[in-house]
Design a protein around this motif. Structure first.
Motif, PDB file in Angstrom:
ATOM      1  N   VAL A  29      -1.377 122.547 -15.335  1.00  0.00           N
ATOM      2  CA  VAL A  29      -0.566 123.482 -14.851  1.00  0.00           C
ATOM      3  C   VAL A  29       0.906 122.814 -14.650  1.00  0.00           C
ATOM      4  N   SER A  30       1.931 123.973 -14.581  1.00  0.00           N
ATOM      5  CA  SER A  30       3.320 123.555 -14.175  1.00  0.00           C
ATOM      6  C   SER A  30       3.625 124.490 -12.996  1.00  0.00           C
ATOM      7  N   ILE A  31       4.230 123.798 -12.150  1.00  0.00           N
ATOM      8  CA  ILE A  31       5.045 124.566 -10.963  1.00  0.00           C
ATOM      9  C   ILE A  31       6.384 125.126 -11.140  1.00  0.00           C
ATOM     10  N   LEU A  32       6.498 126.391 -10.830  1.00  0.00           N
ATOM     11  CA  LEU A  32       8.036 126.847 -11.287  1.00  0.00           C
ATOM     12  C   LEU A  32       8.835 126.465 -10.366  1.00  0.00           C
ATOM     13  N   THR A  33      10.212 125.932 -10.555  1.00  0.00           N
ATOM     14  CA  THR A  33      11.172 125.761  -9.848  1.00  0.00           C
ATOM     15  C   THR A  33      12.597 126.536  -9.898  1.00  0.00           C
ATOM     16  N   MET A  62      14.211 123.767  -5.602  1.00  0.00           N
ATOM     17  CA  MET A  62      13.241 124.134  -4.897  1.00  0.00           C
ATOM     18  C   MET A  62      12.005 124.999  -5.745  1.00  0.00           C
ATOM     19  N   PRO A  63      10.882 124.852  -5.261  1.00  0.00           N
ATOM     20  CA  PRO A  63       9.896 125.796  -5.929  1.00  0.00           C
ATOM     21  C   PRO A  63      10.126 127.120  -5.553  1.00  0.00           C
ATOM     22  N   VAL A  64       9.368 127.862  -6.620  1.00  0.00           N
ATOM     23  CA  VAL A  64       9.478 129.492  -6.283  1.00  0.00           C
ATOM     24  C   VAL A  64       8.033 129.850  -5.362  1.00  0.00           C
ATOM     25  N   MET A  65       8.673 130.370  -4.265  1.00  0.00           N
ATOM     26  CA  MET A  65       7.492 130.446  -3.318  1.00  0.00           C
ATOM     27  C   MET A  65       7.279 131.985  -3.069  1.00  0.00           C
ATOM     28  N   LEU A  66       5.967 132.417  -3.511  1.00  0.00           N
ATOM     29  CA  LEU A  66       5.762 133.997  -3.238  1.00  0.00           C
ATOM     30  C   LEU A  66       5.081 134.352  -2.048  1.00  0.00           C
ATOM     31  N   SER A  67       5.506 135.603  -1.645  1.00  0.00           N
ATOM     32  CA  SER A  67       4.774 136.156  -0.718  1.00  0.00           C
ATOM     33  C   SER A  67       3.374 137.008  -1.349  1.00  0.00           C
ATOM     34  N   VAL A  68       2.663 137.471  -0.372  1.00  0.00           N
ATOM     35  CA  VAL A  68       1.439 138.047  -0.904  1.00  0.00           C
ATOM     36  C   VAL A  68       1.559 139.238  -2.127  1.00  0.00           C
ATOM     37  N   ASP A  69       2.480 140.079  -1.784  1.00  0.00           N
ATOM     38  CA  ASP A  69       2.818 141.104  -2.658  1.00  0.00           C
ATOM     39  C   ASP A  69       3.386 140.676  -3.918  1.00  0.00           C
ATOM     40  N   ARG A  70       3.978 139.671  -3.896  1.00  0.00           N
ATOM     41  CA  ARG A  70       4.655 139.304  -4.977  1.00  0.00           C
ATOM     42  C   ARG A  70       3.545 138.615  -5.800  1.00  0.00           C
ATOM     43  N   ILE A  71       2.733 137.799  -5.040  1.00  0.00           N
ATOM     44  CA  ILE A  71       1.466 137.070  -5.848  1.00  0.00           C
ATOM     45  C   ILE A  71       0.880 138.189  -6.889  1.00  0.00           C
ATOM     46  N   THR A  72       0.436 139.301  -6.283  1.00  0.00           N
ATOM     47  CA  THR A  72      -0.387 140.253  -7.103  1.00  0.00           C
ATOM     48  C   THR A  72       0.328 140.710  -8.201  1.00  0.00           C
ATOM     49  N   GLN A  73       2.009 140.835  -8.189  1.00  0.00           N
ATOM     50  CA  GLN A  73       2.633 141.126  -9.016  1.00  0.00           C
ATOM     51  C   GLN A  73       2.759 140.089 -10.288  1.00  0.00           C
TER      52      GLN A  73
END
Length: 209
Positions: free
Chosen positions: A140-144, A158-169
């Motif tokens: 895996v790679s983490i998006l920055t 910085m990392p791309v940090m997602l809220s719950v609704d954006r996780i689903t998308q």
């Protein structure tokens, strides 16, 4: 950047799994995880959402195998779509890494001071892409992304940090890559930061800060 992560089965992160209907999973207790070590990744596998440990340093499916010749533990959102190694995972294998916190270093005087970041009011879900190599290894790679005004005092990325609704998308592969990247660019949450001891610079030091 994102150079160390901390994972703990605490209330915030377990609540995130609850929101994703993954209550039957318990996150590991793993402090000061460095690139090439295993981290938990939420992803789809045979149309089912699951969590798998993956090597934190993406191994392209067409490569000869694990290597650290090229820095592939983070993926820049600006160039990810044009990368030979990343464009396949970006289209078909998106995931998130649920973490309690992460460490970034800020240059202060003659040293680099580590800072520990965690979400103020919500868990941290880092956008990621993953790959499978010869059906033997998941990685895996983490998006920055470029740092926002609040984070730029510490680091320029910085990392791309997602809220719950954006996780689903983000996990919905029916949405085009272009739409996905536009939707998550700039995504962040409110963070708290505190300076921590430099012993954490040693990846062999597995302790909580």
């Amino acid at each position: 950047m994102c150079g160390r992560i901390f994972v703990r089965p605490e209330a915030k992160t377990q609540n995130l799994l609850h929101e994703l209907n993954l209550d039957h999973f318990t996150l590991p207790d793993t402090p000061n995880v460095a690139p090439t070590e295993a981290i938990p990744v939420v992803h789809y596998w045979e149309d089912q959402l699951t969590i798998s440990p993956m090597r934190w340093w993406l191994v392209p499916s067409w490569s000869d195998g694990p290597s650290t010749k090229f820095a592939m533990f983070n993926a820049r959102i600006e160039t990810i779509a044009s990368s030979r190694a990343y464009k396949g995972p970006l289209k078909y294998r998106r995931g998130i890494v649920p973490v309690s916190g992460f460490v970034e270093w800020k240059r202060e005087a003659d040293k680099k001071q580590p800072y520990y970041f965690e979400g103020q009011n919500q868990p941290l879900a880092l956008a990621a892409i993953w790959e499978t190599w010869r059906d033997e290894l998941l990685s895996v790679s983490i998006l920055t992304q470029p740092a926002n005004d609040n984070f730029s005092r510490y680091h320029n990325r910085m990392p791309v940090m997602l809220s719950v609704d954006r996780i689903t998308q983000w996990l919905d592969h029916s949405i085009s890559v272009e739409e996905e990247l536009a939707a998550v660019l700039g995504a962040s949450v409110e963070l708290s930061a505190r300076a921590v001891g430099t012993q954490i610079n040693n990846a062999r030091v597995k302790e909580w800060v």
